[in-house]
Enzyme design. Sequence first.
Site, PDB file in Angstrom:
ATOM      1  N   CYS A  13      35.675  38.563  42.720  1.00  0.00           N
ATOM      2  CA  CYS A  13      36.314  39.830  42.349  1.00  0.00           C
ATOM      3  C   CYS A  13      35.329  40.989  42.458  1.00  0.00           C
ATOM      4  O   CYS A  13      35.729  42.120  42.770  1.00  0.00           O
ATOM      5  CB  CYS A  13      36.889  39.721  40.942  1.00  0.00           C
ATOM      6  SG  CYS A  13      35.695  39.179  39.698  1.00  0.00           S
ATOM      7  N   HIS A  22      36.065  39.468  34.690  1.00  0.00           N
ATOM      8  CA  HIS A  22      36.796  39.825  35.902  1.00  0.00           C
ATOM      9  C   HIS A  22      36.636  41.319  36.158  1.00  0.00           C
ATOM     10  O   HIS A  22      36.592  42.128  35.218  1.00  0.00           O
ATOM     11  CB  HIS A  22      38.277  39.476  35.740  1.00  0.00           C
ATOM     12  CG  HIS A  22      39.111  39.805  36.934  1.00  0.00           C
ATOM     13  ND1 HIS A  22      38.904  39.229  38.170  1.00  0.00           N
ATOM     14  CD2 HIS A  22      40.158  40.669  37.089  1.00  0.00           C
ATOM     15  CE1 HIS A  22      39.784  39.717  39.030  1.00  0.00           C
ATOM     16  NE2 HIS A  22      40.552  40.590  38.400  1.00  0.00           N
TER      17      HIS A  22
END
Length: 1523
Positions: free
Chosen positions: A107, A392
Amino acid sequence: MQRCPQLKAGIHANFMRDVFDYLFALPSAQQRHLPKCKSTAARSNAIDLLVELAKGGNGENYLALVDWLQLQHTQHCHDPYGWDYWPQDEGRAACGYVGITNLGATCYMATCLQHLFMIPQAREALLQACNPVKHAEILAELKKLFAFLQESQRRALNPRGFCRVYSMNRQSLNTGEQKDMTEFFNDLIAKLEEMTPELKTAVKDLFCGVLTNSVVSQDCPHVRHTLEEFYCVRCEVHGVKNLYQSLDKLCVTDLLEGENMYRCSGCDCKVKAEKRVMFKKLPKILCLNTMRYTFDMVTMREEKVNSHFSFPMKLVMRDYMELSPTGTDAAESSSSPADQQQQQREEVVDKDDEMQQRLRAELPTVAEQEAQGFVYELIGVTVHTGTADGGHYYSYIRDRLSPSVGDADRWLWFNDSEVRPFDPSQIPVECFGGEVSSKAYDSMQDRFMDFSFERTNSAYMLFYEHVPQQPQQQQPSCLSSLPRRRFNFELPPDLADAVWQDNKSYLQDRNIFNHMYFNFMFQVCAYLRNTVPSDDQVFFKTARLTCSFILETLVHAKEKLNLVQWIEIMDKMLILCPPVCDWFLATMAEDDWWLRQILVSCPSPKMREIFSRFCLEVVNKVRQREPDQLSVNVTNFIRMLLNALEQRGMQQHCRHLDEYFTLLLRLSEGRLETAFMLENRAISRLVQFCLMSRSVSAAQQSASGLEGPAETDDELSLDIVSARHGLGHFEKLGEVVEFLLSRAASEPTAFPLFDEDRQAILPSILHQQQQQQPHQVGTGHQVLFPFVFNFIKQCATGAGTRCAVQLVLSACRLDPSLYAEPLVVTLLQGLASQEGESFQNFVKVLTPLMDPGLRMATGTSNSLGETGFAQLVMRYIWSAVQFGKSPAYCVEWLATQAMRNPVVQQHLLESREHWLPTHLVCHPNLKVRQATFILFTHLLPMRAQVRFHELSSARCKLAVVSPCTVSGSRGQSSVEQRALIADLLRLLLGCLTDIRQAGGAGGGGLDRAEHSCFAPYFNSMTLCLVSADEKRMVTPHLGELWDAFFPRTLSIEISNHGNKYAILNFLLTACTDCPENVTALLGNAKVVNQICTNYILSDMEDSEVIFYNRCMLPAYYGLLRLLCLASPRFSANLCRHTNINWSLRFIAPYPTHYGPASEELLRLCEAILTGGRASRRTREDIDDTGRRRTGQMSETATTWTRALQSATRTRFGLREIYGKLSNLLPVLVDAMYTLHTMFFDSEGCFVYEEMLQLLCIINTCLRVGLDCIERHRDGLLRKGTDVTEQLVELLSNRHQAFHSTTAHIAHGLFFPRLQSPPTFQLNSAAPGANPAYVVNWTSSSWPYYQLVDRLARVSINAMHFTQETAHLCAMVAYEGASLHCSLFAKLWNEGCPLCRIAVSQLSGGSSGVGGSGGTSRQSPLDTLMEDSYFTEYVAAVLTKERRCLVDRHIYAFMTHCFPKHSSVTAEKTEDNSSFISQVEGDVKACLLLLAVVSQQQQQQQESQHGQRSVESRTLRRFVPICY
């Protein structure tokens, strides 16, 4: 056309092709508008038109349409489809942008690349870059990635190629490892600068700024400015509230003084100075990194700062710029005093530093910077959610290219594959962090509670873009108001072709994989076929299209519309058109694409099963036409199936091969097919595939791939597949091999087995037989049957067990004399080398092979003999035990076989001298010795009487056989069985020498229970002691046994020892009903001196210690009891030992923890008290009497009562024994207090019976103590006065509460009665007039009255008669007056002389109460008379209960005590005229009766009732007092 069908004839054929192209034409880089029909309505109408054109007529239009559709469903016209594929969900987002797929933990990379892509200048520079100097592969992949982000029609792109070529810190990018986004951004920017000069210029122009580190000396006129380039500014978050405060903290002035003084290079000395960092040049894109991660020095871990940190949408940087004139600006600056003072300072410049000179030359002038302005606008935010250990990244980015709504540009949310619009007004909520408040319902307080928690999502990187100031405007402009610049985003031809080739494939898939197209295909194949003339060509092409569509497209779709109907259509076409079967088999034989796609790699078992059944049905259709021979198509199809085993792709999808091997198994059922498979070496191919799959899977598991989990889904080892999928595919493979092998073994002529297949099953047998090498079992030896070994290891579970057994039998039937023994060795090799589940698999196969019924059913008895496999297994089993990894489990399995198989049992009995001493005594593994003990029990004749479930439920190291279990089998064995038992016992007794060598007397081995626990050995000997003959065999070895283990195992270091437990149990069994062994033990001086010193640990918190004592102590106390019954001298020595006193204090009071031990200890006490004089018959009678006495009292209380009663019947050791037992009174009273507390707890009402039993024991103790006082007169109970005082207080309080409450309470809460009190009530008559009531109530309350009486006697004896004791006695006396109870009166009639003597002793020799001289002390009787209940008692006797004066004890007590209380009695009865008149009438009646009686009758009465005359005279004296 529907209204006028004639129009179809006039339409040109090209028109139908045009309509088809309007639907399915594919776009390209030059023609991006195709197909023309894009909307749903347009495509629906075009399909209807196409159907209408193909309907009816001569069939030409229909056949043309079928041919065009056929081209769309071949493997060469499209890329391989995935599974559960539905491209309708994978289209480009409505906002017009493409996401990036997350490959595990990428990510950070996706977020960074999206930020660069959304900066138009960076995208333009990258797409136009060419001829890289360095990092060519990275640039190529980056350009490809940007091209797909710009032009792709997919929802997200896969960055696998970029991850493959990119590296950080000289390490390849691991897609499963998360990295910091700032580090990746800086690394990527550095690599971009190194690629081409154009990119370097663009990157510096966009992202590069300059900081100046100024050091101004305070003690000299020198100043030093050091310039430094930056690409990302680190902003402090901890302790600040917003971005401006963080920049202030960055640009704060630091004073260098003291130890931190600055060394001026101009003066060459240390001076005071001020140091400050300022911005000298700002980039177009200002990147800020919020320092959310800090290192905690307390926890020594990195933690995330989630505090609130705000940042503005528009950032003004003027206050943080260094705008002082330098170089040419100095001459043009103003001549203010401050500027002149600044100019007077001399700047120290390092002329040799080229970097500094270059940066100074590139700096813009102050005027240029003022003209451009210092205003920045926010264009992007990277958010991190999670903790410092993991989380994330996603981004909010401003779109500056698309048309905006109003004056503001739109914002987009980029989260991996997902892209959607975002409202910038939500930035404070989503990016600032801090705490969030919420409400939650609290069920305990029945209201909503406010609570707050920290947000884990906060901004991590900020991207600001410079807003140039327009000259004509006073205020700075904004980005949205600036004129749009046109950028050159044109792709190079090669990139454009690659992107649109992918788009073409995707758009084709999207046109095909949808419900509209599926319904259209259903119309073509099921409906339109019936509207045209039927011929073979129409049937064949339609069936071919149907088959291709189902196998090529429909099986891959996520939504399989009308799948059942499609299968039915295909089945009908196979029946109507046999050439389709030949076409299908020929196509499969020519190209195995469908086999590999559907039968091998398809993850859906349902689809694999459908395809397998379809293939089998096609083969059956062809075989029905030619039943006597195999057609070319069938043989080619079977050959193709076998050849597929040699392809590497099959091994990577081994978890999907269940249906593939099922198809092979079904095909092999025909005789012609079986022969063909054997001719093509099917067995060797299957075996080689199985072994190679295992090795390839293991190699793939050990290799580390670059792509991470995205590319290694199918690279699973055999063990992992077994855990997840049960290895059903290898079960079926084994069934195929077993079936072919059984056919070859049963009919060798019809189905000959070639050497290649034979060698695959047993590759090393022939070579070993030629060299005549002996077979060996062990972990280091070669496996003789590798395929059989591995198949059993992995697949012998469930149905695979039966297949494995049949496989062994089929291999054995090939040549039993050659293969039987190697097969057995292979199976035992598995037992020796495997553990856990794999070991159990070999056990499951061996167990049925030992069954004689299976041997006869399979026909192997002729070659193996009557014993079958059992004799071969017994030949090598002990080698597997000796060299195996799980020897204990091997012995346990052998024990189960010994119980079922007489061959195994006979072999074990014949070879017992070989394995029994080795594994029961000398084996270093305790579990092996325990398993050998179980095996030994199955060999004994009386094994049916041994309760093995008791052994298995107990702990292994403490499991022993109860003596009663063994003795229960006496007299049930024949002469041969008794001889066998004696032989086994003799063999075991001969192992004592080995035991002494293992631990030895004085050795250190026997005290380590986990290493040298011989409990199984002694348990085995215990089982053999079934009669007195066997027990007398032990007599010569008792001394050697004691020397080997004692006193070492009795010491304090060994409190929890399995050897001690087993030996004591063995000795108890050996001495029971065997006086010779008891005499031998008593004749051994070591035994007599050491057996009493057994160390016992009592820890009520340790469950292991409690369990050990619960098992060991009954045997220990039972052995002591037998010795005490046989030797009074030993009994006397034992009773003087502190171990008995300790046991009575810590073991006996806890029957719930040590039930059998407590009972056995009390039996030991009884044996000590009787001194060995009571016979066995007498003890049994006592036991039976105690059990029949009551059902409510526990066995513990009964035994205590017997023991204490025995003390009153003997003079031997009474003083010593009771001196020990009197120490139990504090423990009993403490227990009483505990039960009392539990009783008044809501959960403790079940202890009522226990309280009664405990009072029974206390009552008996007091009675025996009083008997001792009566005999010896030495006050043995004086030290128990504190205990009795506590008990009196408890009973008095409860008795007082009973009289003061109106609630219903069972009469006598603490009465130790043995039956319930009478429930009927008194009538109006006097209480004494109901004899039944008096008898019942007296029997119910008498034990309680006795207890209070004995407590009072103990207190008087100890000269510690308190008011509390007097109060309790008076209450009980008043309550017992209605029952005419004489215990109270008898106590004081007998106790008054003792009271006077005691008072005279305490008062210095003066007699009476209150005498002169010395200390005055009140007598117990005076203390009693002061109690109010005593007055009530006297009044009740003289008024309501005058009939009790008939009792001589009560009358004597009243005669002595009433004159002292006459005034009190008169006061009590003065106001009660009815009582006085009643007494007066009774006295007058007595006088009249006495007057009329003759003198002779009076003399006769005086002679018969001597005391009656005295009573009459006393009554005459009493009458005046009453008046």
